[in-house]
Design a protein around this motif. Structure first.
Motif, PDB file in Angstrom:
ATOM      1  N   HIS A  12       0.863  -1.226  -0.035  1.00 49.23           N
ATOM      2  CA  HIS A  12       0.017  -0.011  -0.047  1.00 49.23           C
ATOM      3  C   HIS A  12       1.108   1.297  -0.112  1.00 49.23           C
ATOM      4  O   HIS A  12       1.944   1.116   0.266  1.00 49.23           O
ATOM      5  N   ARG A  13       0.338   2.228  -0.242  1.00 52.97           N
ATOM      6  CA  ARG A  13       0.998   3.641  -0.263  1.00 52.97           C
ATOM      7  C   ARG A  13       1.914   3.776   0.939  1.00 52.97           C
ATOM      8  O   ARG A  13       1.069   3.654   1.702  1.00 52.97           O
ATOM      9  N   GLY A  14       2.956   4.079   0.729  1.00 52.04           N
ATOM     10  CA  GLY A  14       3.912   4.504   1.920  1.00 52.04           C
ATOM     11  C   GLY A  14       4.419   3.235   2.655  1.00 52.04           C
ATOM     12  O   GLY A  14       5.370   3.538   3.351  1.00 52.04           O
ATOM     13  N   ASP A  15       4.307   2.057   2.232  1.00 54.30           N
ATOM     14  CA  ASP A  15       4.878   0.763   2.630  1.00 54.30           C
ATOM     15  C   ASP A  15       6.052   0.757   2.278  1.00 54.30           C
ATOM     16  O   ASP A  15       6.596   1.180   1.149  1.00 54.30           O
ATOM     17  N   GLU A  16       7.137   0.368   3.022  1.00 49.42           N
ATOM     18  CA  GLU A  16       8.523   0.073   2.538  1.00 49.42           C
ATOM     19  C   GLU A  16       8.754  -1.047   1.808  1.00 49.42           C
ATOM     20  O   GLU A  16       8.349  -2.294   2.535  1.00 49.42           O
ATOM     21  N   VAL A  17       9.479  -1.274   0.832  1.00 51.56           N
ATOM     22  CA  VAL A  17       9.696  -2.478   0.108  1.00 51.56           C
ATOM     23  C   VAL A  17      11.142  -2.605  -0.271  1.00 51.56           C
ATOM     24  O   VAL A  17      11.694  -1.398  -0.679  1.00 51.56           O
ATOM     25  N   LEU A  18      11.749  -3.541   0.081  1.00 50.75           N
ATOM     26  CA  LEU A  18      13.329  -3.746  -0.464  1.00 50.75           C
ATOM     27  C   LEU A  18      13.366  -4.589  -1.377  1.00 50.75           C
ATOM     28  O   LEU A  18      12.717  -5.681  -1.627  1.00 50.75           O
TER      29      LEU A  18
END
Length: 66
Positions: A12-18
Motif C-alpha cells: 500500500h502507499r507508504g509501505d517500505e519495500v526492499l
C-alpha cells in the motif's frame, strides 16, 4: 499482469519495500505507481549473495522483500 495484481494486493502507499539491485524494471514501475517507499540493496557474489542491507537505508520493518 500477475506481478501487478500481486504487488497491489500486498503493498500500500507508504509501505517500505526492499528490492535488490539489479532487478526486473517493471517491478519498480509498479511500486512507484502504488506509492511504495523503495529501498534498494545489493547481493554480491563476493559476499555469497547475502542480503546487503548494511549499506541501505532500510528500516527494521519492511512490508516486502523482493
Amino acid at each position: 499482469m500477475a506481478n501487478f495484481v500481486a504487488l497491489t494486493a500486498l503493498v500500500h502507499r507508504g509501505d517500505e519495500v526492499l528490492i535488490e539491485r539489479p532487478t526486473y524494471d517493471p517491478l519498480l514501475t509498479i511500486l512507484d505507481h502504488i506509492g511504495a517507499n523503495v529501498c534498494r540493496f545489493d547481493r554480491l557474489a563476493e559476499k555469497g549473495f547475502q542480503l546487503g542491507l548494511e549499506n541501505s537505508s532500510a528500516s527494521s520493518r519492511p512490508r516486502l522483500v523482493l
